[in-house]
Write a protein that holds these residues in place. Structure first.
Motif, PDB file in Angstrom:
ATOM      1  N   GLY A   1      -0.125  39.314  -6.602  1.00 58.94           N
ATOM      2  CA  GLY A   1      -0.680  38.128  -6.161  1.00 58.94           C
ATOM      3  C   GLY A   1       0.026  37.232  -5.621  1.00 58.94           C
ATOM      4  N   SER A   2      -0.624  36.111  -4.758  1.00 57.04           N
ATOM      5  CA  SER A   2       0.446  35.374  -3.934  1.00 57.04           C
ATOM      6  C   SER A   2       1.235  34.372  -4.777  1.00 57.04           C
ATOM      7  CB  SER A   2      -0.450  34.577  -2.810  1.00 57.04           C
ATOM      8  OG  SER A   2      -1.275  33.858  -3.395  1.00 57.04           O
ATOM      9  N   ALA A   3       0.729  33.968  -5.964  1.00 53.30           N
ATOM     10  CA  ALA A   3       1.399  32.617  -6.784  1.00 53.30           C
ATOM     11  C   ALA A   3       2.605  33.606  -7.287  1.00 53.30           C
ATOM     12  CB  ALA A   3       0.527  32.376  -7.759  1.00 53.30           C
ATOM     13  N   GLN A   4       2.601  34.598  -7.829  1.00 53.93           N
ATOM     14  CA  GLN A   4       3.440  35.553  -8.495  1.00 53.93           C
ATOM     15  C   GLN A   4       4.521  36.066  -7.500  1.00 53.93           C
ATOM     16  OE1 GLN A   4       4.228  39.047 -12.009  1.00 53.93           O
ATOM     17  NE2 GLN A   4       2.075  38.722 -10.965  1.00 53.93           N
ATOM     18  N   GLU A   5       4.229  36.287  -6.289  1.00 52.55           N
ATOM     19  CA  GLU A   5       5.160  36.579  -5.225  1.00 52.55           C
ATOM     20  C   GLU A   5       6.118  35.382  -4.844  1.00 52.55           C
ATOM     21  OE1 GLU A   5       3.991  38.188  -1.609  1.00 52.55           O
ATOM     22  OE2 GLU A   5       2.672  39.757  -2.340  1.00 52.55           O
ATOM     23  N   ARG A   6       5.425  34.333  -5.007  1.00 51.07           N
ATOM     24  CA  ARG A   6       6.386  32.943  -4.691  1.00 51.07           C
ATOM     25  C   ARG A   6       7.197  32.860  -5.771  1.00 51.07           C
ATOM     26  NH1 ARG A   6       1.308  31.156  -2.696  1.00 51.07           N
ATOM     27  NH2 ARG A   6       1.030  29.962  -4.573  1.00 51.07           N
ATOM     28  N   TRP A   7       6.732  32.844  -6.945  1.00 50.32           N
ATOM     29  CA  TRP A   7       7.412  32.828  -8.314  1.00 50.32           C
ATOM     30  C   TRP A   7       8.473  33.705  -8.357  1.00 50.32           C
ATOM     31  CZ3 TRP A   7       8.450  36.218 -12.046  1.00 50.32           C
ATOM     32  CH2 TRP A   7       8.892  35.842 -13.353  1.00 50.32           C
ATOM     33  N   LEU A   8       8.379  35.057  -7.784  1.00 51.31           N
ATOM     34  CA  LEU A   8       9.631  35.877  -7.845  1.00 51.31           C
ATOM     35  C   LEU A   8      10.594  35.688  -6.802  1.00 51.31           C
ATOM     36  CD1 LEU A   8      10.927  38.325  -8.976  1.00 51.31           C
ATOM     37  CD2 LEU A   8       9.323  39.959  -7.422  1.00 51.31           C
ATOM     38  N   ASP A   9      10.244  35.174  -5.677  1.00 51.67           N
ATOM     39  CA  ASP A   9      10.945  34.878  -4.548  1.00 51.67           C
ATOM     40  C   ASP A   9      11.763  33.775  -5.115  1.00 51.67           C
ATOM     41  OD1 ASP A   9      11.819  35.159  -1.788  1.00 51.67           O
ATOM     42  OD2 ASP A   9      11.370  33.139  -1.746  1.00 51.67           O
ATOM     43  N   ASP A  10      11.070  32.521  -5.616  1.00 52.83           N
ATOM     44  CA  ASP A  10      11.852  31.628  -5.934  1.00 52.83           C
ATOM     45  C   ASP A  10      12.901  31.859  -7.154  1.00 52.83           C
ATOM     46  OD1 ASP A  10      10.451  29.868  -4.465  1.00 52.83           O
ATOM     47  OD2 ASP A  10       9.204  29.254  -6.064  1.00 52.83           O
ATOM     48  N   GLY A  11      12.584  32.911  -7.957  1.00 55.34           N
ATOM     49  CA  GLY A  11      13.715  33.263  -9.068  1.00 55.34           C
ATOM     50  C   GLY A  11      14.793  34.031  -8.378  1.00 55.34           C
ATOM     51  N   LEU A  12      14.586  34.894  -7.584  1.00 53.98           N
ATOM     52  CA  LEU A  12      15.827  35.394  -6.806  1.00 53.98           C
ATOM     53  C   LEU A  12      16.607  34.533  -6.253  1.00 53.98           C
ATOM     54  CD1 LEU A  12      13.796  38.810  -5.701  1.00 53.98           C
ATOM     55  CD2 LEU A  12      15.456  38.332  -7.809  1.00 53.98           C
ATOM     56  N   ALA A  13      16.218  33.665  -5.405  1.00 52.85           N
ATOM     57  CA  ALA A  13      16.702  32.473  -4.936  1.00 52.85           C
ATOM     58  C   ALA A  13      17.627  31.779  -5.892  1.00 52.85           C
ATOM     59  CB  ALA A  13      15.918  31.555  -4.100  1.00 52.85           C
ATOM     60  N   GLU A  14      17.031  31.556  -7.046  1.00 52.36           N
ATOM     61  CA  GLU A  14      17.594  30.776  -8.196  1.00 52.36           C
ATOM     62  C   GLU A  14      18.997  31.588  -8.795  1.00 52.36           C
ATOM     63  OE1 GLU A  14      18.893  27.536 -10.908  1.00 52.36           O
ATOM     64  OE2 GLU A  14      17.605  27.722  -8.909  1.00 52.36           O
ATOM     65  N   ASP A  15      18.604  32.939  -8.699  1.00 50.15           N
ATOM     66  CA  ASP A  15      19.768  34.139  -9.269  1.00 50.15           C
ATOM     67  C   ASP A  15      20.934  33.860  -8.276  1.00 50.15           C
ATOM     68  OD1 ASP A  15      17.903  34.811 -11.140  1.00 50.15           O
ATOM     69  OD2 ASP A  15      17.597  36.944 -10.421  1.00 50.15           O
ATOM     70  N   ALA A  16      20.911  33.676  -6.965  1.00 51.26           N
ATOM     71  CA  ALA A  16      21.636  33.486  -5.943  1.00 51.26           C
ATOM     72  C   ALA A  16      22.574  32.408  -6.326  1.00 51.26           C
ATOM     73  CB  ALA A  16      21.161  33.600  -4.485  1.00 51.26           C
ATOM     74  N   ARG A  17      21.646  31.268  -6.439  1.00 49.63           N
ATOM     75  CA  ARG A  17      22.425  29.866  -6.575  1.00 49.63           C
ATOM     76  C   ARG A  17      23.363  29.890  -7.834  1.00 49.63           C
ATOM     77  NH1 ARG A  17      17.237  28.008  -4.320  1.00 49.63           N
ATOM     78  NH2 ARG A  17      16.620  27.667  -6.384  1.00 49.63           N
ATOM     79  N   GLN A  18      22.918  30.422  -8.981  1.00 55.88           N
ATOM     80  CA  GLN A  18      23.238  30.427 -10.358  1.00 55.88           C
ATOM     81  C   GLN A  18      24.512  31.367 -10.647  1.00 55.88           C
ATOM     82  OE1 GLN A  18      22.958  28.167 -12.553  1.00 55.88           O
ATOM     83  NE2 GLN A  18      21.405  27.093 -11.280  1.00 55.88           N
TER      84      GLN A  18
ATOM     85  N   SER B   1      23.950  34.814 -10.931  1.00 52.47           N
ATOM     86  CA  SER B   1      23.659  35.637 -12.141  1.00 52.47           C
ATOM     87  C   SER B   1      24.201  37.068 -11.433  1.00 52.47           C
ATOM     88  CB  SER B   1      22.188  35.661 -12.023  1.00 52.47           C
ATOM     89  OG  SER B   1      21.809  34.534 -12.684  1.00 52.47           O
ATOM     90  N   HIS B   2      25.036  37.670 -12.301  1.00 57.26           N
ATOM     91  CA  HIS B   2      25.639  39.006 -11.974  1.00 57.26           C
ATOM     92  C   HIS B   2      24.428  40.029 -11.733  1.00 57.26           C
ATOM     93  CE1 HIS B   2      29.161  36.913 -13.148  1.00 57.26           C
ATOM     94  NE2 HIS B   2      30.059  37.999 -12.779  1.00 57.26           N
ATOM     95  N   TRP B   3      23.492  40.190 -12.286  1.00 58.56           N
ATOM     96  CA  TRP B   3      22.356  41.100 -12.104  1.00 58.56           C
ATOM     97  C   TRP B   3      21.151  40.452 -11.947  1.00 58.56           C
ATOM     98  CZ3 TRP B   3      24.009  45.613 -10.648  1.00 58.56           C
ATOM     99  CH2 TRP B   3      25.213  46.198 -10.881  1.00 58.56           C
ATOM    100  N   SER B   4      20.153  40.968 -11.184  1.00 57.87           N
ATOM    101  CA  SER B   4      18.897  40.380 -11.032  1.00 57.87           C
ATOM    102  C   SER B   4      18.003  41.716 -11.234  1.00 57.87           C
ATOM    103  CB  SER B   4      18.220  40.135  -9.702  1.00 57.87           C
ATOM    104  OG  SER B   4      19.027  38.711  -9.253  1.00 57.87           O
ATOM    105  N   VAL B   5      17.232  41.903 -12.648  1.00 55.78           N
ATOM    106  CA  VAL B   5      16.325  42.858 -13.055  1.00 55.78           C
ATOM    107  C   VAL B   5      15.059  42.689 -12.894  1.00 55.78           C
ATOM    108  CG1 VAL B   5      16.356  44.239 -14.957  1.00 55.78           C
ATOM    109  CG2 VAL B   5      18.334  43.200 -14.820  1.00 55.78           C
ATOM    110  N   ILE B   6      14.362  43.396 -12.072  1.00 59.03           N
ATOM    111  CA  ILE B   6      12.995  43.435 -11.897  1.00 59.03           C
ATOM    112  C   ILE B   6      12.222  44.434 -12.702  1.00 59.03           C
ATOM    113  CG2 ILE B   6      11.386  43.350 -10.052  1.00 59.03           C
ATOM    114  CD1 ILE B   6      13.264  42.604  -8.153  1.00 59.03           C
ATOM    115  N   ALA B   7      11.662  43.944 -13.868  1.00 58.53           N
ATOM    116  CA  ALA B   7      11.121  44.732 -14.649  1.00 58.53           C
ATOM    117  C   ALA B   7       9.569  45.001 -14.530  1.00 58.53           C
ATOM    118  CB  ALA B   7      11.340  44.380 -16.186  1.00 58.53           C
ATOM    119  N   GLN B   8       9.115  46.034 -13.959  1.00 57.25           N
ATOM    120  CA  GLN B   8       7.667  45.970 -13.447  1.00 57.25           C
ATOM    121  C   GLN B   8       7.070  47.339 -13.745  1.00 57.25           C
ATOM    122  OE1 GLN B   8       6.771  47.762 -10.182  1.00 57.25           O
ATOM    123  NE2 GLN B   8       8.669  48.872 -10.933  1.00 57.25           N
TER     124      GLN B   8
END
Length: 514
Positions: free
Chosen positions: A334-351, A353-360
């Motif tokens: 869904g488009s809203a969750q896609e944007r939410w995930l992209d924002d989260g991965l961008a935040e991982d880069a800013r913070q 975070s050593h590992w980004s775990v995508i559990a699906q």
């Protein structure tokens, strides 16, 4: 009951509190009502969610709220109790209890239990996540999915408990909606429940699964973070559409409600009145070591490409025969969750975070079949959506993303290619798609060996084992062990390590250890 009032009651029931003395006026039950065990979930730096459900014995439970006390302690003997309170097990929620405990110290193990009258539950262990600014030395994750009752015993869960993980990620198909097949040849066990059609049916199915002592032990051992796939409602459903349009919305709402009633989830998951929706996509931080992005690949996805009306499953197609596959607007999340995930991965880069775990739920990496057919229920059926996700990983977290999945009842280990049409090209992430706890695979190893030969990014593909994955994570190294049962038809089955892979942070792509 008015839907909005019902939602408010469900949310209120999850708040950690102490009830007025008048709430304990009713006579307590005369039996031990804790036959479905206890659970904890969604650890935060200051707390977690606690769960149990009161169960009838003989006569049904009274159609009234029943008081339940809970305690959290630093020790298993409960000599050093740090919090206690009480909640109401409401009949509207199958007499389940969800308690959101806060105010605890970060990075600590605790013990918890429930009581009702003279009856006490078994003791569970839960832990808080590390503080957000802390870099812990290690995280141990177990990940698993797909536990059809008839296909095997739950010996895998006994071994998970013995492995002492910090967290279990359950990636879908906690129950199966089916009745026992008429031909029980080769089944580990059977049940007498009908194909699930309503809320009572789904509640009975969860009660069946949760009656298993080894599954209870895994819940008692540590907190879980759970998401769902399709069998919590109906095989291969997608978004608002199922096999039959008539009555599907009511069926989906019943499945959603029963899922919430039986999982350690807090009130934030209650996204809409009447259980029309649950918000299961969420993030869990493990200090600066890992950010876990839990996804929901069912509730918001588009219908599978070229799926026939009233078909029992999504099936497979040939790319040239299905123009719908190429539509760029089709989404798995869904488009809203896609944007939410992209924002989260961008935040991982800013913070940092050593590992980004995508559990699906399922396999992200492409599978190019020798026959030329294309799966439509995995990410292969949503190529444009997958391309958006791989581009997001390449842009934000190259070399530190690990994808975990389940659903297909097979072990896959892959280098996730940035371009699915060039599987021998640049990798953007590492993927471990685990086999099932008990559900059969429905394919042969010969077919999987042919897939490996046609897909250079697939490092391992196995269909003959049942089990789970165990990941040990440090700031620079990720190690996954694929744990395989000796015999899933035996409740006392042993377990062995099928394979071990390591991922070095900054270098996408698992490497097999001998």
């Amino acid at each position: 009951m008015d839907r909005r009032r019902f939602l408010a009651l469900a949310a209120h029931a999850s708040v950690a509190s102490t009830l007025a003395r008048s709430a304990f006026g009713a006579a307590p039950l005369r039996h031990d009502p804790f036959g479905l065990g206890v659970a904890s979930g969604d650890p935060a730096p200051d707390g977690f969610v606690l769960w149990t459900r009161l169960l009838a014995s003989g006569d049904p439970l009274p159609v009234a709220p029943l008081p339940v006390r809970w305690e959290v302690a630093e020790d298993a003997a409960f000599r050093r109790i740090v919090q206690r309170g009480s909640s109401l097990a409401r009949p509207e929620l199958a007499h389940s209890v969800h308690v959101e405990v806060t105010g605890l110290a970060p990075g600590r193990w605790y013990h918890y239990r429930f009581t009702h009258g003279p009856a006490a539950s078994r003791v569970g262990r839960a832990r808080t996540a590390p503080a957000l600014n802390e870099l812990p030395a290690r995280l141990r994750l177990a990940f698993a999915s797909c536990q059809r009752w008839e296909h095997g015993h739950y010996a895998a869960w006994g071994h998970v408990a013995n492995d002492a993980p910090d967290l279990v990620l359950f990636l879908g198909d906690y129950i199966y909606e089916y009745a026992t097949p008429s031909d029980a040849t080769g089944l580990a066990r059977t049940h007498a429940l009908r194909h699930a059609r309503n809320l009572d049916d789904f509640r009975d199915r969860y009660a069946l699964h949760k009656s298993d002592r080894q599954l209870q032990a895994a819940h008692e051992a540590c907190p879980w973070a759970v998401t769902w796939d399709d069998h919590e409602v109906q095989n291969d459903y997608a978004g608002n559409t199922g096999r039959d349009d008539d009555g599907f919305f009511a069926l989906r709402s019943a499945g959603f409600q029963a899922f919430y009633e039986h999982m350690p989830l807090g009130a934030a998951r209650l996204a809409a009145p009447g259980f029309a929706s649950l918000q299961l996509h969420r993030r869990l931080a493990w200090g600066q070591l890992a950010q876990l992005h839990l996804l929901d690949g069912r509730q918001y996805r588009d219908r599978q490409a070229c799926r026939r009306a009233q078909a029992s499953g999504a099936g497979a197609v040939r790319r040239d025969d299905c123009e719908e596959l190429a539509e760029t607007t089709r989404s798995f999340l869904g488009s809203a969750q896609e944007r939410w995930l992209d924002d989260g991965l961008a935040e991982d880069a800013r913070q940092s975070s050593h590992w980004s775990v995508i559990a699906q739920q399922t396999l992200l990496s492409p599978r190019h079949y020798p026959s030329g057919v294309q799966s439509t229920d995995t990410w292969d059926g949503y190529p444009a959506a997958r391309a958006r996700l791989t581009r997001s990983m390449a842009r934000h977290v190259p070399g530190s993303a690990v994808v975990l999945g389940g659903d297909i009842h097979q072990n896959y280990v892959c280098r996730v290619p940035e371009d699915a049409l060039r599987p021998d090209g640049k990798a953007v992430a590492s993927e471990f798609c685990g086999t099932s706890i008990s559900s059969r695979s429905g394919t042969t190893q010969t077919k999987l060996d042919a897939i490996v030969r046609h897909n250079p990014h697939v490092l391992l593909a196995r269909c003959e084992e049942r089990g789970y994955g165990l990941a040990d994570i440090t700031p620079q190294l990720w190690t996954t062990r694929l744990q395989a049962l000796d015999d899933p038809l035996r409740p006392d089955s042993g377990v062995r390590t099928l394979a071990r892979f390591v991922v070095e942070r900054g270098r996408p792509g698992p490497v097999r250890e001998t």
